[in-house]
Scaffold this active site. Sequence first.
Site, PDB file in Angstrom:
ATOM      1  N   ASP A  76       1.398  -1.262  -0.178  1.00 37.77           N
ATOM      2  CA  ASP A  76       0.647   0.237  -0.272  1.00 37.77           C
ATOM      3  C   ASP A  76       0.123   1.241  -0.113  1.00 37.77           C
ATOM      4  O   ASP A  76       1.316   1.759   0.967  1.00 37.77           O
ATOM      5  CB  ASP A  76      -0.738   0.346   1.539  1.00 37.77           C
ATOM      6  N   ASN A 103       4.085   4.892 -11.419  1.00 40.78           N
ATOM      7  CA  ASN A 103       3.302   4.685 -12.153  1.00 40.78           C
ATOM      8  C   ASN A 103       1.329   4.072 -11.742  1.00 40.78           C
ATOM      9  O   ASN A 103       0.649   5.001 -11.710  1.00 40.78           O
ATOM     10  CB  ASN A 103       2.933   3.398 -13.130  1.00 40.78           C
ATOM     11  N   TYR A 168      -6.886  15.358  -9.011  1.00 38.75           N
ATOM     12  CA  TYR A 168      -6.665  14.272  -9.074  1.00 38.75           C
ATOM     13  C   TYR A 168      -5.323  15.568  -9.586  1.00 38.75           C
ATOM     14  O   TYR A 168      -3.523  14.948 -10.456  1.00 38.75           O
ATOM     15  CB  TYR A 168      -7.341  13.246 -10.536  1.00 38.75           C
ATOM     16  N   LYS A 172      -1.445  16.017 -10.679  1.00 42.78           N
ATOM     17  CA  LYS A 172      -0.659  15.564 -11.559  1.00 42.78           C
ATOM     18  C   LYS A 172       0.210  16.023 -12.045  1.00 42.78           C
ATOM     19  O   LYS A 172       0.912  16.433 -13.247  1.00 42.78           O
ATOM     20  CB  LYS A 172      -1.580  15.070 -12.856  1.00 42.78           C
ATOM     21  N   VAL A 201      -5.944   6.862 -22.667  1.00 46.67           N
ATOM     22  CA  VAL A 201      -5.637   5.695 -22.544  1.00 46.67           C
ATOM     23  C   VAL A 201      -6.377   4.584 -22.542  1.00 46.67           C
ATOM     24  O   VAL A 201      -7.489   4.700 -21.670  1.00 46.67           O
ATOM     25  CB  VAL A 201      -4.109   4.514 -22.002  1.00 46.67           C
ATOM     26  N   THR A 203      -7.688   1.533 -21.140  1.00 39.45           N
ATOM     27  CA  THR A 203      -7.840   0.118 -20.115  1.00 39.45           C
ATOM     28  C   THR A 203      -9.215  -0.173 -20.110  1.00 39.45           C
ATOM     29  O   THR A 203     -10.173   0.457 -20.304  1.00 39.45           O
ATOM     30  CB  THR A 203      -7.174   1.348 -19.134  1.00 39.45           C
TER      31      THR A 203
END
Length: 263
Positions: A76, A103, A168, A172, A201, A203
């Site tokens: 974690d 990542n 977020y 980033k 992307v 995913t």
Amino acid sequence: MAEQAVQPLVYATYPDLRDKRVVITGGGTGIGSELVTAFAGQGARVWFLDIADEASHKLADALSGSAHAPQYRRCDLTDLNALAAAFAAIDQEAGGIDVLLNNAANDDRHEIDDVTPAYYENRMAVNLRHQFFCAQAAVRMMRKQGGGVILNFGSISWHLASSQLSLYMTAKAAIEGLSRGMARDLGADNIRVNAVIPGAVRTPRQQALWHTPEEEARILSGQCLRERVEMQDVAALTLFLASDNARRCSGREYFVDAGWYGA
């Protein structure tokens, strides 16, 4: 939504990546799982950190026939003690780290009015804080061995001002500043640091939660190239930046977003 047929990408081969010690955070699913697959395919020694046990064990089993079977370590990353212990264990096992791929992230949507101080701190811990402390742990090893590569994963989202992603995007955006600062501080130690900036992307998570046919049409209309970015596209760029072919690349952001300027 129906999956479009995509021609599998054949990765370039980078001989210098063979036997390199590579640590990948968030490697059990999504882009991370493709990074694990790609680097294992180069003959690298891969350790990947995640909390998605089932997916991670399945990935490790699927790649067990690689030149070096990737090693899954549950961690974690919001627990800094657990993070430090994981890197110490990898150092003991591998004798150092050559490449760190920061990542791991989570792009859960949120409304500004719903954000509490606790949620804010959690989002920074999930998306930003661990990148610094993973790098710090890796740098201690890289300095001893005379160099290394750190690739921090950002996002196109804040360049586009996406909705319901303010925290977020904050994280980033900070990752790009973190990468430039680290590149300057660590260049004298022969440690290269860059930021990889993926676009929209495809995913499994994105397809299941947000990439409806309408959203896909919006994404494609905003891209210069009218083809979706695949996980392999991100991995291909990452392989190059981790290799000696990118030996003079540091302190920069590298986009793999099909030229997405928003729509």
